[in-house]
Design a protein around this motif. Sequence first.
Motif, PDB file in Angstrom:
ATOM      1  N   SER A 252       0.812  -1.219   0.000  1.00 46.27           N
ATOM      2  CA  SER A 252       0.000   0.000   0.000  1.00 46.27           C
ATOM      3  C   SER A 252       0.842   1.264   0.000  1.00 46.27           C
ATOM      4  CB  SER A 252      -0.942   0.004   1.205  1.00 46.27           C
ATOM      5  OG  SER A 252      -1.798  -1.116   1.186  1.00 46.27           O
ATOM      6  N   ILE A 253       1.947   1.264   0.729  1.00 46.52           N
ATOM      7  CA  ILE A 253       2.761   2.472   0.821  1.00 46.52           C
ATOM      8  C   ILE A 253       3.306   2.886  -0.540  1.00 46.52           C
ATOM      9  CG2 ILE A 253       4.898   1.211   1.363  1.00 46.52           C
ATOM     10  CD1 ILE A 253       3.707   4.669   2.736  1.00 46.52           C
ATOM     11  N   PHE A 254       3.563   1.927  -1.422  1.00 51.32           N
ATOM     12  CA  PHE A 254       4.097   2.269  -2.740  1.00 51.32           C
ATOM     13  C   PHE A 254       3.018   2.854  -3.654  1.00 51.32           C
ATOM     14  CE2 PHE A 254       7.413  -0.707  -1.367  1.00 51.32           C
ATOM     15  CZ  PHE A 254       8.540   0.028  -1.694  1.00 51.32           C
ATOM     16  N   HIS A 255       1.771   2.526  -3.393  1.00 50.87           N
ATOM     17  CA  HIS A 255       0.685   3.143  -4.148  1.00 50.87           C
ATOM     18  C   HIS A 255       0.405   4.562  -3.663  1.00 50.87           C
ATOM     19  CE1 HIS A 255      -0.535  -0.348  -6.508  1.00 50.87           C
ATOM     20  NE2 HIS A 255      -0.350  -1.084  -5.428  1.00 50.87           N
ATOM     21  N   LYS A 256       0.622   4.790  -2.366  1.00 53.52           N
ATOM     22  CA  LYS A 256       0.316   6.095  -1.790  1.00 53.52           C
ATOM     23  C   LYS A 256       1.511   7.048  -1.839  1.00 53.52           C
ATOM     24  CE  LYS A 256      -3.021   6.960   0.325  1.00 53.52           C
ATOM     25  NZ  LYS A 256      -4.301   7.599  -0.061  1.00 53.52           N
ATOM     26  N   ARG A 257       2.679   6.582  -1.380  1.00 52.88           N
ATOM     27  CA  ARG A 257       3.853   7.452  -1.290  1.00 52.88           C
ATOM     28  C   ARG A 257       5.121   6.681  -1.649  1.00 52.88           C
ATOM     29  NH1 ARG A 257       2.851  10.564   4.474  1.00 52.88           N
ATOM     30  NH2 ARG A 257       0.835  11.532   3.965  1.00 52.88           N
ATOM     31  N   PRO A 258       5.298   6.345  -2.909  1.00 56.12           N
ATOM     32  CA  PRO A 258       6.463   5.533  -3.281  1.00 56.12           C
ATOM     33  C   PRO A 258       7.797   6.230  -3.032  1.00 56.12           C
ATOM     34  CG  PRO A 258       5.355   6.405  -5.225  1.00 56.12           C
ATOM     35  CD  PRO A 258       4.457   6.695  -4.060  1.00 56.12           C
ATOM     36  N   GLU A 259       7.766   7.547  -2.948  1.00 52.24           N
ATOM     37  CA  GLU A 259       9.006   8.292  -2.760  1.00 52.24           C
ATOM     38  C   GLU A 259       9.382   8.429  -1.287  1.00 52.24           C
ATOM     39  OE1 GLU A 259       5.811  10.930  -1.729  1.00 52.24           O
ATOM     40  OE2 GLU A 259       6.082   9.555  -3.425  1.00 52.24           O
ATOM     41  N   ASP A 260       8.499   7.997  -0.383  1.00 50.62           N
ATOM     42  CA  ASP A 260       8.712   8.167   1.049  1.00 50.62           C
ATOM     43  C   ASP A 260       9.523   6.986   1.586  1.00 50.62           C
ATOM     44  OD1 ASP A 260       8.606   8.659   3.760  1.00 50.62           O
ATOM     45  OD2 ASP A 260       6.476   9.212   3.770  1.00 50.62           O
ATOM     46  N   ASP A 261      10.832   7.062   1.434  1.00 51.11           N
ATOM     47  CA  ASP A 261      11.697   5.950   1.815  1.00 51.11           C
ATOM     48  C   ASP A 261      11.627   5.672   3.308  1.00 51.11           C
ATOM     49  OD1 ASP A 261      13.896   4.022   1.087  1.00 51.11           O
ATOM     50  OD2 ASP A 261      14.981   5.264   2.537  1.00 51.11           O
ATOM     51  N   GLU A 262      11.501   6.705   4.126  1.00 55.67           N
ATOM     52  CA  GLU A 262      11.446   6.499   5.561  1.00 55.67           C
ATOM     53  C   GLU A 262      10.177   5.758   5.968  1.00 55.67           C
ATOM     54  OE1 GLU A 262      12.296   5.983   9.308  1.00 55.67           O
ATOM     55  OE2 GLU A 262      13.710   6.672   7.765  1.00 55.67           O
ATOM     56  N   ALA A 263       9.053   6.056   5.296  1.00 56.73           N
ATOM     57  CA  ALA A 263       7.810   5.327   5.585  1.00 56.73           C
ATOM     58  C   ALA A 263       7.959   3.860   5.213  1.00 56.73           C
ATOM     59  CB  ALA A 263       6.644   5.957   4.829  1.00 56.73           C
ATOM     60  N   VAL A 264       8.572   3.587   4.049  1.00 51.15           N
ATOM     61  CA  VAL A 264       8.801   2.200   3.632  1.00 51.15           C
ATOM     62  C   VAL A 264       9.643   1.473   4.678  1.00 51.15           C
ATOM     63  CG1 VAL A 264       9.902   0.726   1.901  1.00 51.15           C
ATOM     64  CG2 VAL A 264       8.584   2.732   1.175  1.00 51.15           C
ATOM     65  N   ARG A 265      10.703   2.113   5.137  1.00 51.66           N
ATOM     66  CA  ARG A 265      11.587   1.490   6.116  1.00 51.66           C
ATOM     67  C   ARG A 265      10.890   1.306   7.472  1.00 51.66           C
ATOM     68  NH1 ARG A 265      17.308   1.610   4.850  1.00 51.66           N
ATOM     69  NH2 ARG A 265      17.539   2.165   2.654  1.00 51.66           N
TER      70      ARG A 265
END
Length: 537
Positions: free
Chosen positions: A200-213
């Motif tokens: 889901s995070i890649f659909h919403k904010r793919p550029e937000d590396d800290e959120a992914v981590r």
Amino acid sequence: MDDGPSLRTLLVGIDAACDRVLAPLFEDDEVPTLESIYSIGTSGPLESQIPPWTASAWPSLYTGKNPGKHGVYGFLSFDGYDWDVVNATDVREKTLWELLDSHGVASVVVNVPVTYPPREFDGALIPGYTAPEDPDCHPAGVLEDVRNAIGEYRVYPDEDAADLGRAYGDCVRMRGEAFRYLADRFDPEFGFVEFQATDSIFHKRPEDDEAVRTIYREVDRQLREILEAHEPTNVIVASDHGMGPYNGHEFRVNERLREEGLVETVRGGEGMPTWATVRDGNLKEGEDAASYEPGIAERAMATVAGFGLTSQRINAVLERLGIADLAAAYVPAGVVNAGAAQVDFPESTAYVRSRIELGVRINLEGRDPNGVVPPEEYAAVRTRIIDALRAVTTPDGDPVFEAVEPREEFFHGPESEHAVDVVTVPADFDHFLSATLRDEEFGPPSEPWNHKLEGTVAAHGADIDHGAGVGHAHLFDIAPTVLSTLDVPVDERMDGDPLPCVEPAGTRRYPRLDEGRSVETSDEHVEQRLADLGYIE
């Protein structure tokens, strides 16, 4: 548990996990527990299916069968030109945990997509994606027990949270805590926990590396605590597909079909319902899509659309003025949709009804309610569509499609009649296929990141031959592999095989489901969630 841990095989589903996502996390030591399974065990790429999207791919993984057998091709099911969000009654084959139940093996299943409403089996299940926010679970009342034990439990994250990474991470935590509670209570031999936030995070904010981590760190923490608490004999990690940037174009297939004289359009009509139509209407009050009635502004927009002033033309003017995004933020989506040129499905020869299906449906006499293509012309029409789409190139001169083929090249089984008639696979999954009409065939991708065909699989444990590897692993191989680790024969109708790293336990034939499909429509939150992530246009 009085006699010590009995969890023999743990299946960990990490939606959209792939080397592109995991490699930097491994390199930075962000997910040591997950990395240890890869480094100590055996691992490799896991080829997904067509179409490689959550709602179809997870049923393929947990049945071991292609969509032509289990019957789910996307997030929507269709009855003629009517639609609903898919649920577990659309899955026409038995699941892993149901097969295990027939052998006296108990299971705990948490957050796996398309498992609502659950059927009875020995164990417990909390549904995942496509379930309502407060779903029926198995056994009845178990969700209340989980909430009493761990506190809040949500199917979907709080999308209004200021820190989306933390909100998604909270949902990951809930999955792990719920699984541990249920495993303690039901003492299963098989466990299956799925983490959706990693997609889901890649659909919403793919550029937000800290959120992914943040999300992956929480996945790793929950995995570590499950392993410490329940000490499974075997651990299998699998994803349903990969994820990556879309560097190509958005291609609006229905525009090309309109140019070919195959798609008819209607201005100001109903067309195919979308979430944008129902979100601003009755579903906010809990009513279903069929009850939606347009408001005054929508009726007015539909009227002017009938004279040619469509939403697409208005948007073109707004874009030239540089205020299209501002206007979109304040105009109700239903008004925009009412004024849009839409596919007239009953009058069209062929059309894309949902981009997730990756294909074109022919409006066939005797099959579709207002079919216009006689059966004797079906083959010729399909060949015409295939030839037309194979010839499409991008503005850069590159082929749009890697493959344009008859459906039987990808789907086989008793549910194949529900599939598209022509399957369209974008080249390298680098182009975004859209079902919308925008007057222009090409544009920039609506989402900068989306699904890729190559996922990942890893396995470690006492029943895993680490030296044998995973071979050319496919999504359909996961269910046979899990069954083999539990010494349960594989269904001979499965399309996959046990991976080389496990000892096969033989085969037998299991019956298909004989239960009917549900006609119950889903609630507003499910459809909103799908639309927010771009699954419903």
